[in-house]
Design a protein around this motif. Sequence first.
Motif, PDB file in Angstrom:
ATOM      1  N   ALA A  40      30.467 -11.576  10.593  1.00 16.29           N
ATOM      2  CA  ALA A  40      30.606 -11.916   8.988  1.00 16.29           C
ATOM      3  C   ALA A  40      30.823 -13.394   8.959  1.00 16.29           C
ATOM      4  CB  ALA A  40      32.107 -11.173   8.499  1.00 16.29           C
ATOM      5  N   LEU A  79      27.476 -15.005   8.192  1.00 16.03           N
ATOM      6  CA  LEU A  79      27.386 -14.529   6.854  1.00 16.03           C
ATOM      7  C   LEU A  79      28.129 -15.579   5.915  1.00 16.03           C
ATOM      8  CD1 LEU A  79      26.691 -10.901   6.179  1.00 16.03           C
ATOM      9  CD2 LEU A  79      25.116 -12.586   7.015  1.00 16.03           C
ATOM     10  N   SER A  80      29.056 -15.827   6.257  1.00 16.73           N
ATOM     11  CA  SER A  80      29.930 -16.728   5.327  1.00 16.73           C
ATOM     12  C   SER A  80      29.605 -18.382   5.477  1.00 16.73           C
ATOM     13  CB  SER A  80      31.315 -16.455   5.379  1.00 16.73           C
ATOM     14  OG  SER A  80      31.736 -16.859   6.814  1.00 16.73           O
ATOM     15  N   PRO A 126      24.094 -19.668   5.100  1.00 16.03           N
ATOM     16  CA  PRO A 126      24.488 -18.433   5.790  1.00 16.03           C
ATOM     17  C   PRO A 126      23.429 -18.228   6.660  1.00 16.03           C
ATOM     18  CG  PRO A 126      24.158 -17.942   3.458  1.00 16.03           C
ATOM     19  CD  PRO A 126      24.129 -19.470   3.528  1.00 16.03           C
ATOM     20  N   GLU A 175      23.144 -18.086  -3.019  1.00 14.93           N
ATOM     21  CA  GLU A 175      23.163 -17.332  -1.563  1.00 14.93           C
ATOM     22  C   GLU A 175      24.125 -17.218  -0.811  1.00 14.93           C
ATOM     23  OE1 GLU A 175      19.054 -17.641   0.095  1.00 14.93           O
ATOM     24  OE2 GLU A 175      19.910 -17.999   2.179  1.00 14.93           O
ATOM     25  N   HIS A 176      24.840 -18.444  -0.942  1.00 14.64           N
ATOM     26  CA  HIS A 176      26.133 -18.380  -0.135  1.00 14.64           C
ATOM     27  C   HIS A 176      27.136 -17.344  -0.580  1.00 14.64           C
ATOM     28  CE1 HIS A 176      29.798 -20.940   1.624  1.00 14.64           C
ATOM     29  NE2 HIS A 176      29.340 -20.075   2.502  1.00 14.64           N
ATOM     30  N   ALA A 221      29.873 -10.384   3.758  1.00 15.02           N
ATOM     31  CA  ALA A 221      30.652 -10.590   5.106  1.00 15.02           C
ATOM     32  C   ALA A 221      31.922  -9.978   4.974  1.00 15.02           C
ATOM     33  CB  ALA A 221      30.864 -12.226   5.331  1.00 15.02           C
ATOM     34  N   PHE A 251      35.753 -18.709   5.828  1.00 14.30           N
ATOM     35  CA  PHE A 251      36.307 -17.280   6.661  1.00 14.30           C
ATOM     36  C   PHE A 251      36.765 -17.479   8.055  1.00 14.30           C
ATOM     37  CE2 PHE A 251      34.005 -14.225   3.925  1.00 14.30           C
ATOM     38  CZ  PHE A 251      34.552 -14.518   2.729  1.00 14.30           C
ATOM     39  N   THR A 297      37.603 -18.857  -2.320  1.00 12.24           N
ATOM     40  CA  THR A 297      36.325 -19.927  -2.342  1.00 12.24           C
ATOM     41  C   THR A 297      35.466 -19.501  -3.564  1.00 12.24           C
ATOM     42  OG1 THR A 297      35.438 -18.380  -0.785  1.00 12.24           O
ATOM     43  CG2 THR A 297      36.331 -20.291   0.082  1.00 12.24           C
ATOM     44  N   TRP A 320      37.838 -14.971   0.487  1.00 12.30           N
ATOM     45  CA  TRP A 320      36.640 -14.817  -0.502  1.00 12.30           C
ATOM     46  C   TRP A 320      37.203 -15.054  -2.093  1.00 12.30           C
ATOM     47  CZ3 TRP A 320      31.946 -13.358  -2.317  1.00 12.30           C
ATOM     48  CH2 TRP A 320      31.768 -12.760  -3.540  1.00 12.30           C
ATOM     49  N   ASN A 354      27.606 -21.854   5.561  1.00 10.79           N
ATOM     50  CA  ASN A 354      27.019 -22.518   4.383  1.00 10.79           C
ATOM     51  C   ASN A 354      26.101 -23.651   4.961  1.00 10.79           C
ATOM     52  OD1 ASN A 354      26.035 -22.944   1.926  1.00 10.79           O
ATOM     53  ND2 ASN A 354      27.923 -24.262   1.392  1.00 10.79           N
ATOM     54  N   MET A 368      26.182 -13.866   0.327  1.00 12.26           N
ATOM     55  CA  MET A 368      26.450 -13.439   1.810  1.00 12.26           C
ATOM     56  C   MET A 368      27.753 -13.139   1.915  1.00 12.26           C
ATOM     57  SD  MET A 368      23.351 -13.052   3.128  1.00 12.26           S
ATOM     58  CE  MET A 368      21.735 -13.207   2.801  1.00 12.26           C
ATOM     59  N   LYS A 369      28.656 -14.073   1.402  1.00 13.81           N
ATOM     60  CA  LYS A 369      30.067 -13.947   1.605  1.00 13.81           C
ATOM     61  C   LYS A 369      30.870 -12.639   1.093  1.00 13.81           C
ATOM     62  CE  LYS A 369      31.540 -17.876  -0.431  1.00 13.81           C
ATOM     63  NZ  LYS A 369      32.228 -18.781  -1.086  1.00 13.81           N
TER      64      LYS A 369
END
Lengths: 341, 341
Positions: free
Chosen positions: B244, B247-248, B252, A236-237, A244, B204, A211, A208, B250, A240-241
């Motif tokens: 997770a 969600l991560s 997501p 958005e990415h 996550a 991730f 990136t 996390w 791309n 959401m990460k």
Amino acid sequence: MTQAVGIARAHTNIALIKYWGKRDQELFLPMNSSLSLTLDAFYTDTKVIFDDTYTADSFSLNGKEQSEKEIQKISRFLDLFREYIGEGRFARVESLNFVPTAAGLASSASAFAALALASADALKLNMTPQELSTFARRGSGSSTRSLFGGFVQWDMGTGSADSMAYPIDDADWDIGMLVLAVDTKEKKIASRVGMEHTVQTSPFYPAWLETTKEDLSAIKTAILAKDFETLGQITEHNGMKMHATTLSANPPFTYWTADSLLAQEAVRQVREDLHLQVYMTMDAGPNVKVLCRASDMERLVQALSAYLPAEKIIKSLPGPAASILSQEDWQASHQKFSERI
Amino acid sequence: MTQAVGIARAHTNIALIKYWGKRDQELFLPMNSSLSLTLDAFYTDTKVIFDDTYTADSFSLNGKEQSEKEIQKISRFLDLFREYIGEGRFARVESLNFVPTAAGLASSASAFAALALASADALKLNMTPQELSTFARRGSGSSTRSLFGGFVQWDMGTGSADSMAYPIDDADWDIGMLVLAVDTKEKKIASRVGMEHTVQTSPFYPAWLETTKEDLSAIKTAILAKDFETLGQITEHNGMKMHATTLSANPPFTYWTADSLLAQEAVRQVREDLHLQVYMTMDAGPNVKVLCRASDMERLVQALSAYLPAEKIIKSLPGPAASILSQEDWQASHQKFSERI
């Protein structure tokens, strides 16, 4: 009697590149730099009065006197300023939160930014907004960004003195945001607790951080190029990460509720149906924020109303930097607040 | 006329350590080893007839003749056996899926395990169950685990010949599972597509692989020690980590719906209220599976019924290994299937 008075307004902000985790709990130093959009629709007006005759700090929020616990939070924050100038005067703080009741948005970002600016003005501190943002940070990490308007970066810095925010772009190019305020109950897991648990237990946290550094660099490039699609996709990415990382914590947890998923599904459906550039982000709570074109907001609200109660959909344009208010502004603010209740 | 007939039953399985990503799309070689619990309540009975007089493969599922697309999937799978024995006879496949209608669980795991065992029996292949599991794998990755009962490991192997499953423990020690079948609509994103997108785009994913290796080792230790609490905690953590990773990715995505969150919230509430050891896991779909003590199942179902329709809550005990059925078993199976519709 010596009295020093300051009044200020600061707007809330929504992080597009999230702040999620502290490297120093005491100093509110973040694990990563973040970037936000200040919102016009949500703000806090705060008046602070330092007075020799006061025998204790006091704090009124939206016309209600606050509990000792809330006052202590304010006192500790004011101590930063009192220590800075070497004076111990007590203060009276009055705040008005202009947040639509349905939104239930955390107001700590705008609250501490407004209080920081009001205090600095009252005490005639000769500080740049950047310096002041290092003070605001000590009240609430994200408030450091609320001193500025438009797109704002909070630099993680190397220490307390340079972990500060600065404006990137005024966002004056067809940018809007919808807040889908699906759930206004107090969240079960405070963001402070959630981020610390995540930092300590998520095996995805290092990726996390790594990136997010890249995301920040890329989103700034997109902002400077006014490339809305890339801006939205990164937003958005990255959001959401962040969520996550909560699912990958041990034990896992989530800020999402069933209503969050309904709102997400509505946004995905409308995005598909209308072919609009809309991008979601969420913070440490169940509400969904939608980054969109300001010029698309009306159509979006109409389309989303098929899925969500219209009063849960709140529109905002980008907001300005925090500003000093006059006594007349303050009276007008009171008037406005009393009318909206 | 030469005819070769085989009939077999295989149960579905739920992964506690997830299979999520292929390193070889063609051979269904997974990115990581996984571990599952075979379930008693869900199974597939399949009869295969290889016959010299057939001029094409045919496939009937639950009494309905299947489309050319479905037949092709079966044909490609049967080719593995036909190539193995060097004979090209066409086959007739008849399958009955014993999955409660409300469950809507993917049946490919039990389907290909049953077809593999039926085919091996029909063709008198002299294979160990492990060897056979390398064949089942080629139909659907998770079916490799459905040849065995109780807790089963699918070893990622070094190639096609040793990417096989084997039983770890018969799970005969107060183990149960509830399937909260909240949503039986076909999923929007096939697991094959979802896992590939995740492998290719999630930052991730490397940490998922690394920690899943550790989870597998730890859960086996817990199983051998009959340490249910640790077993459950690892199960919940590993499953949430898998989600997770989506969600991560791309862009997501998520397999969760609003109903998934309602079911999760119900489980958390009941866990807190009853102080029971219950742990959630989810697969590439919206349903929630709850690992629990078999002896707690009745109380759990009752408590969860306050939040979910009772018919959406399906109980299961651990299931046995896949087995050969007699012609009489097959007739009884048909009888049972016709009665349940």
